[in-house]
Design an enzyme around this catalytic site. Sequence first.
Site: not given
Length: 271
Positions: A109, A76, A238, A46, A51, A191, A232-233
């Site tokens: 978005h 997006k 992770r 994604d 971004y 998260l 996301k990481s």
Amino acid sequence: MSKVPTVTLNDGTEMPQLGFGVWQVPDGEAPAVVMAALESGYRKIDTASAYYNEMGTGKGIAASGIPRDQIFVTTKVWNADHGYDSTLRAFDESLEKLGLDYVDLYLIHWPVPVKDQYVETYKALERIHAGGQARSIGVSNFLREHLDRLAEAANVVPAVNQIELHPRHQRAEERALHAERGIITEAWSPLGSGRGLLDSPAIAQIARKHGRSCAQAVLRWHLQLGHVVIPKSADPERIAENIDIFDFALDEDDMAAFAALEEAKPWGKPK
């Protein structure tokens, strides 16, 4: 082969229920991060125009060697590109940066009601969808009033509404609305984006009970409620940990403990 289950969108498309988000990943780092995610088993990536890492994301997808039809790619259209013609141009730019012939899901978005162009923007998405360059189309951060207006003006029901959703902002009303209309709920910031959610004693207790991390417990909660999630990481450990959540299940007591964490306090700012 990916071990992630899929959900069926209202147009019949299969989408992985757990994906990988690249928000705040610098473009130069995106190839390695995306490759690490794909190597760990993720098959949904994604990104977004806003971004500024579509090019790096596309490079990571290409370098992975995984066949294109096995990777579900979302991007997006940003607020500044609302409008019919400008959305079409923005989409072409996104495809070029990604190095792809099509995306699997294209979203608006934010609704940006002050500009009052999200209906014509969605009309552009419908054209892109009809032309086969986006297998599915949808929205992000849309509220009931925005979805109601699209229902009156659009020909294609959004396949997805991607919204801020986590144990402290559970959005039961929105999730029920989506289910009623055949729209999949996708959680961004699942998260809590580092705002202390993973320090919750209640979540820590659940995690210890199952021998898991707090992040794994939260992601498992999302999946059992039927959400699509995109954690996301940038850390390879992770990244691998977040997808390792398919060999345990939360029980009724765990789910009740999560329900009690609701604060109804969004952290994202409406646009």
